[in-house]
Design a protein around this motif. Structure first.
Motif, PDB file in Angstrom:
ATOM      1  N   VAL A  59     -21.290  10.052 -37.966  1.00  0.00           N
ATOM      2  CA  VAL A  59     -21.283   8.711 -37.369  1.00  0.00           C
ATOM      3  C   VAL A  59     -20.202   8.643 -36.301  1.00  0.00           C
ATOM      4  O   VAL A  59     -19.478   9.618 -36.065  1.00  0.00           O
ATOM      5  N   ALA A  60     -20.069   7.486 -35.664  1.00  0.00           N
ATOM      6  CA  ALA A  60     -19.182   7.343 -34.508  1.00  0.00           C
ATOM      7  C   ALA A  60     -17.719   7.615 -34.846  1.00  0.00           C
ATOM      8  O   ALA A  60     -16.941   8.009 -33.969  1.00  0.00           O
ATOM      9  N   THR A  61     -17.302   7.429 -36.091  1.00  0.00           N
ATOM     10  CA  THR A  61     -15.902   7.667 -36.471  1.00  0.00           C
ATOM     11  C   THR A  61     -15.616   9.137 -36.756  1.00  0.00           C
ATOM     12  O   THR A  61     -14.482   9.505 -37.045  1.00  0.00           O
ATOM     13  N   GLY A  62     -16.662   9.974 -36.731  1.00  0.00           N
ATOM     14  CA  GLY A  62     -16.481  11.391 -36.997  1.00  0.00           C
ATOM     15  C   GLY A  62     -16.700  11.777 -38.447  1.00  0.00           C
ATOM     16  O   GLY A  62     -16.625  12.967 -38.792  1.00  0.00           O
ATOM     17  N   GLN A  63     -16.985  10.799 -39.301  1.00  0.00           N
ATOM     18  CA  GLN A  63     -17.235  11.093 -40.709  1.00  0.00           C
ATOM     19  C   GLN A  63     -18.689  11.531 -40.908  1.00  0.00           C
ATOM     20  O   GLN A  63     -19.566  11.129 -40.157  1.00  0.00           O
ATOM     21  N   THR A  64     -18.911  12.352 -41.953  1.00  0.00           N
ATOM     22  CA  THR A  64     -20.244  12.879 -42.233  1.00  0.00           C
ATOM     23  C   THR A  64     -20.800  12.270 -43.510  1.00  0.00           C
ATOM     24  O   THR A  64     -20.091  12.154 -44.517  1.00  0.00           O
ATOM     25  N   LEU A 120     -17.866   0.768 -36.311  1.00  0.00           N
ATOM     26  CA  LEU A 120     -18.650   1.793 -35.622  1.00  0.00           C
ATOM     27  C   LEU A 120     -18.930   1.342 -34.195  1.00  0.00           C
ATOM     28  O   LEU A 120     -19.530   0.285 -33.974  1.00  0.00           O
ATOM     29  N   GLN A 121     -18.480   2.121 -33.232  1.00  0.00           N
ATOM     30  CA  GLN A 121     -18.689   1.763 -31.825  1.00  0.00           C
ATOM     31  C   GLN A 121     -20.155   1.861 -31.428  1.00  0.00           C
ATOM     32  O   GLN A 121     -20.607   1.185 -30.518  1.00  0.00           O
ATOM     33  N   ASN A 122     -20.890   2.706 -32.123  1.00  0.00           N
ATOM     34  CA  ASN A 122     -22.334   2.797 -31.936  1.00  0.00           C
ATOM     35  C   ASN A 122     -22.943   3.232 -33.265  1.00  0.00           C
ATOM     36  O   ASN A 122     -22.234   3.656 -34.180  1.00  0.00           O
ATOM     37  N   LEU A 123     -24.256   3.110 -33.379  1.00  0.00           N
ATOM     38  CA  LEU A 123     -24.936   3.420 -34.631  1.00  0.00           C
ATOM     39  C   LEU A 123     -25.708   4.738 -34.574  1.00  0.00           C
ATOM     40  O   LEU A 123     -26.624   4.985 -35.345  1.00  0.00           O
ATOM     41  N   THR A 124     -25.314   5.602 -33.640  1.00  0.00           N
ATOM     42  CA  THR A 124     -25.968   6.897 -33.491  1.00  0.00           C
ATOM     43  C   THR A 124     -25.623   7.817 -34.657  1.00  0.00           C
ATOM     44  O   THR A 124     -24.464   7.898 -35.078  1.00  0.00           O
ATOM     45  N   LEU A 125     -26.624   8.497 -35.182  1.00  0.00           N
ATOM     46  CA  LEU A 125     -26.427   9.467 -36.259  1.00  0.00           C
ATOM     47  C   LEU A 125     -26.706  10.862 -35.694  1.00  0.00           C
ATOM     48  O   LEU A 125     -27.837  11.186 -35.334  1.00  0.00           O
ATOM     49  N   THR A 126     -25.664  11.685 -35.616  1.00  0.00           N
ATOM     50  CA  THR A 126     -25.781  13.014 -35.017  1.00  0.00           C
ATOM     51  C   THR A 126     -25.854  14.077 -36.111  1.00  0.00           C
ATOM     52  O   THR A 126     -24.966  14.141 -36.975  1.00  0.00           O
ATOM     53  N   PRO A 127     -26.895  14.900 -36.130  1.00  0.00           N
ATOM     54  CA  PRO A 127     -26.999  15.939 -37.169  1.00  0.00           C
ATOM     55  C   PRO A 127     -25.788  16.862 -37.175  1.00  0.00           C
ATOM     56  O   PRO A 127     -25.323  17.302 -36.113  1.00  0.00           O
ATOM     57  N   ASN A 128     -25.272  17.154 -38.358  1.00  0.00           N
ATOM     58  CA  ASN A 128     -24.141  18.073 -38.511  1.00  0.00           C
ATOM     59  C   ASN A 128     -24.705  19.444 -38.899  1.00  0.00           C
ATOM     60  O   ASN A 128     -24.759  19.810 -40.070  1.00  0.00           O
ATOM     61  N   TYR A 129     -25.125  20.186 -37.870  1.00  0.00           N
ATOM     62  CA  TYR A 129     -25.799  21.457 -38.111  1.00  0.00           C
ATOM     63  C   TYR A 129     -24.872  22.492 -38.752  1.00  0.00           C
ATOM     64  O   TYR A 129     -25.309  23.316 -39.566  1.00  0.00           O
ATOM     65  N   VAL A 130     -23.602  22.452 -38.385  1.00  0.00           N
ATOM     66  CA  VAL A 130     -22.653  23.431 -38.933  1.00  0.00           C
ATOM     67  C   VAL A 130     -22.510  23.239 -40.441  1.00  0.00           C
ATOM     68  O   VAL A 130     -22.588  24.192 -41.223  1.00  0.00           O
ATOM     69  N   LEU A 131     -22.315  21.980 -40.858  1.00  0.00           N
ATOM     70  CA  LEU A 131     -22.162  21.703 -42.289  1.00  0.00           C
ATOM     71  C   LEU A 131     -23.455  22.006 -43.042  1.00  0.00           C
ATOM     72  O   LEU A 131     -23.424  22.546 -44.158  1.00  0.00           O
ATOM     73  N   ARG A 132     -24.590  21.688 -42.430  1.00  0.00           N
ATOM     74  CA  ARG A 132     -25.860  21.980 -43.089  1.00  0.00           C
ATOM     75  C   ARG A 132     -25.997  23.478 -43.329  1.00  0.00           C
ATOM     76  O   ARG A 132     -26.452  23.915 -44.391  1.00  0.00           O
ATOM     77  N   SER A 133     -25.596  24.278 -42.353  1.00  0.00           N
ATOM     78  CA  SER A 133     -25.668  25.734 -42.491  1.00  0.00           C
ATOM     79  C   SER A 133     -24.739  26.221 -43.599  1.00  0.00           C
ATOM     80  O   SER A 133     -25.102  27.093 -44.397  1.00  0.00           O
TER      81      SER A 133
END
Length: 583
Positions: A223-228, A252-265
């Motif tokens: 999320v926008a704060t950098g938390q997963t 939250l400055q925005n509601l964008t959800l960015t996939p955390n590919y590194v953590l998923r791997s």
């Protein structure tokens, strides 16, 4: 012989420590605490683990025979100890006495350095099954294959809407897919195996757990704060009009959800290393199946998302058609249940539970029932605050809607923490009413839900105060005998509870049970004997009542020719009766 004063002092010391750490914990945000990012919070977590282990050990040495402790209180203590033991096993315990003493002796303003940095101990405590769950009657949840080859983790096979829970009491002795006997005697072999398996399970790294659900993430997003977070949980958080980060409480400055590919791997690699099957994953329009292959569901996703959007339509007809289609889709497969939940349908379906249109309401509650079959959806349904609306349907909906509301409560109550929430919601009086006035199917749904809820000690008193004993008496004396098994099974759960015991005796159920000893079916005789034994333990008045009612003759016959379990119960009752001076 144990030194009473030493053991009592040890328990008091650990309880005092627990109280101290609880007060210290109040200075921290709960979500920050779950995140384990703050150093002081980490230390408190570890100290909680230490106290948990020592308290469990102290209770294990408790000399019950040297104190005048009732059987019910002793049962409560054992339940607490079982909770503490499970928490210790799950989070890396037991710990060595050296580590424990060092951790508990250090002040909270210093960092714990119990081992070298590369071997540092980091403990945590998260008691997931809060409250007094009656483990003697706990339904064991086992995976049930679905038609598409995946597995649904529900206590009983539910292949289509609201049909599965209705078969809880169908077996003459053993409830389907569980380790509970209808009379309340637990088969402990598998439970011991499960406990050993849990103890050997690797501890999941904290960073792999969603801070909201505390479950292993399958689709981590930033999320926008950098938390997963797990995508489905943070999306529901946002859908409920929250605009802050759950962990940091920052806006939250925005509601964008960015996939955390590194953590998923990393999660994928960790699961492969420890031979742990990953949760069913939806990635890039594909669902990973149980055999490791992927199925393209991009077309299904688009269709379901379009359908879900119609749930918020201003047109009653369009909304009714959409929820009917979702009911149908959610009935068919686990994949559909995953996709419908991922599309955000759950919160919208919860809103429709209060719709004026009866058909829409019925289809909405049945859709939620179907979605709850998939284990991960249970948490999403609870997160959407569905229970109050489900209870309202149970009270005032049409008969089929009430039936399916009861079945939904059963499905959700398979999680121990949900038993507490559902019990406190006012659901039990509504279930008792359905048990008394519903259709045959509705009565069976209500009985199933009440049985499971009453596994939790706190719900037994609620059920008694709601009038369940009167309802059970009617079921026992009904000439059709269509609910006899259900009535006896619920009574077997309640009979050891003091408030229930008083109500059972006052309702004159003992003579009915003795009649069953004479003329009932073999399984009914067995269950009646088990209930009578619970009622008569440490109660000479009830024993004398049994003697006056002529219980000795049918018990003697049962001790000779009954089932093995019936023989044991009858023999024990006869021994108690012989000890009475007047007999």
């Amino acid at each position: 012989m144990w030194n009473e004063e030493i053991i009592v002092d040890e328990i008091l010391l650990e309880l005092s420590s627990l109280k101290y750490y609880l007060f210290r914990h109040l200075n921290f945000s709960p979500l920050l605490f779950c995140g384990f990012k703050d150093v002081s919070a980490k230390k408190i977590c570890f100290q909680f683990q230490c106290v948990t282990w020592k308290l469990e050990k102290a209770l294990g040495n408790f000399p019950y025979d040297q104190f005048d402790i009732s059987e019910e209180v002793q049962e409560q203590v054992e339940l607490v100890r079982a909770q503490l033991r499970r928490a210790t096993e799950r989070y890396g315990g037991p710990l060595s006495s050296t580590i424990l003493s060092r951790a508990l002796s250090q002040s909270l303003d210093k960092e714990i350095e119990l081992q070298p940095p590369n071997q540092r101990v980091m403990g945590s405590l998260c008691v997931e099954n809060i409250g007094n769950i009656d483990r003697e009657f706990e339904v064991k949840v086992t995976p049930v294959p679905n038609g598409n080859g995946s597995q649904s983790h529900c206590g009983h096979q539910i292949n289509c809407e609201s049909e599965g829970p209705r078969n809880l009491f169908a077996s003459s002795k053993l409830c389907p897919q569980s380790n509970i006997y209808a009379g309340g005697e637990l088969n402990t072999t598998n439970s011991h195996l499960e406990d050993n398996k849990k103890a050997d399970s690797p501890v999941i790294p904290i960073d792999f757990l969603c801070p909201i659900s505390l479950e292993l993430m399958r689709d981590p997003v930033i999320v926008a704060t950098g938390q997963t977070y797990e995508r489905s949980y943070i999306q529901r958080w946002i859908d409920c009009d929250n605009t802050t980060c759950p962990k940091t409480q920052l806006k939250l400055q925005n509601l964008t959800l960015t996939p955390n590919y590194v953590l998923r791997s990393l999660i994928t690699q960790w699961c492969a290393k420890h031979n742990i099957e990953q949760p069913m994953t939806l990635t890039n329009g594909r669902i990973k199946k149980s055999d490791g292959s992927f199925r393209d569901v991009s077309g299904d996703i688009a269709a379901i998302e379009a359908l879900v959007r119609k749930l918020s339509s201003g047109s009653v007809e369009e909304c009714r058609a959409a929820v009917a289609e979702i009911r149908s889709l959610s009935k068919r497969s686990t994949d559909n249940r995953i996709l419908i939940a991922e599309a955000g349908a759950i919160s919208l379906l919860v809103n429709l539970l209060t719709a004026d249109d009866c058909l829409t309401q019925e289809n909405a509650v049945t859709s939620i029932l179907n979605l709850s079959i998939y284990e991960n959806n249970k948490g999403l349904i609870m997160l959407a605050n569905a229970i109050p609306s489900i209870v309202q349907v149970l009270r005032a909906g049409g008969m089929e809607a009430r039936e399916n509301a009861a079945a939904t409560l059963f499905s959700l109550s398979l999680a121990d923490e949900n038993k507490i929430i559902i019990g406190a919601s006012g659901a039990i009086p509504a279930l008792v009413e359905l048990l008394e006035t519903g259709s045959t199917r509705g009565k069976k749904d209500a009985a199933t839900a009440l049985f499971n809820l009453c596994i939790y000690q706190g719900n037994k008193g609620r059920a008694v105060r709601a009038g369940i004993i009167t309802a059970l008496l009617k079921m026992l004396t009904d000439s059709s005998n269509c609910m006899m098994d259900e009535a006896l099974t619920i009574l077997s759960v309640l009979a050891s509870h003091q408030e229930a015991k008083v109500a059972i005796v006052k309702a004159s159920i003992i003579p009915v049970l003795i009649d069953l000893l004479r003329m009932g079916l073999p399984r009914n005789k067995e269950n009646a004997a088990a209930i009578l034994l619970s009622l008569c333990k440490r109660d000479t008045e009830n024993l004398a009542c049994m003697g006056r009612l002529g219980a000795v003759i049918p018990l003697t016959e049962l001790a000779k020719s009954g089932t093995e379990r019936a023989k044991r119960k009858a023999t024990s009752l006869l021994e108690h009766l012989r000890k009475l001076p007047q007999l």
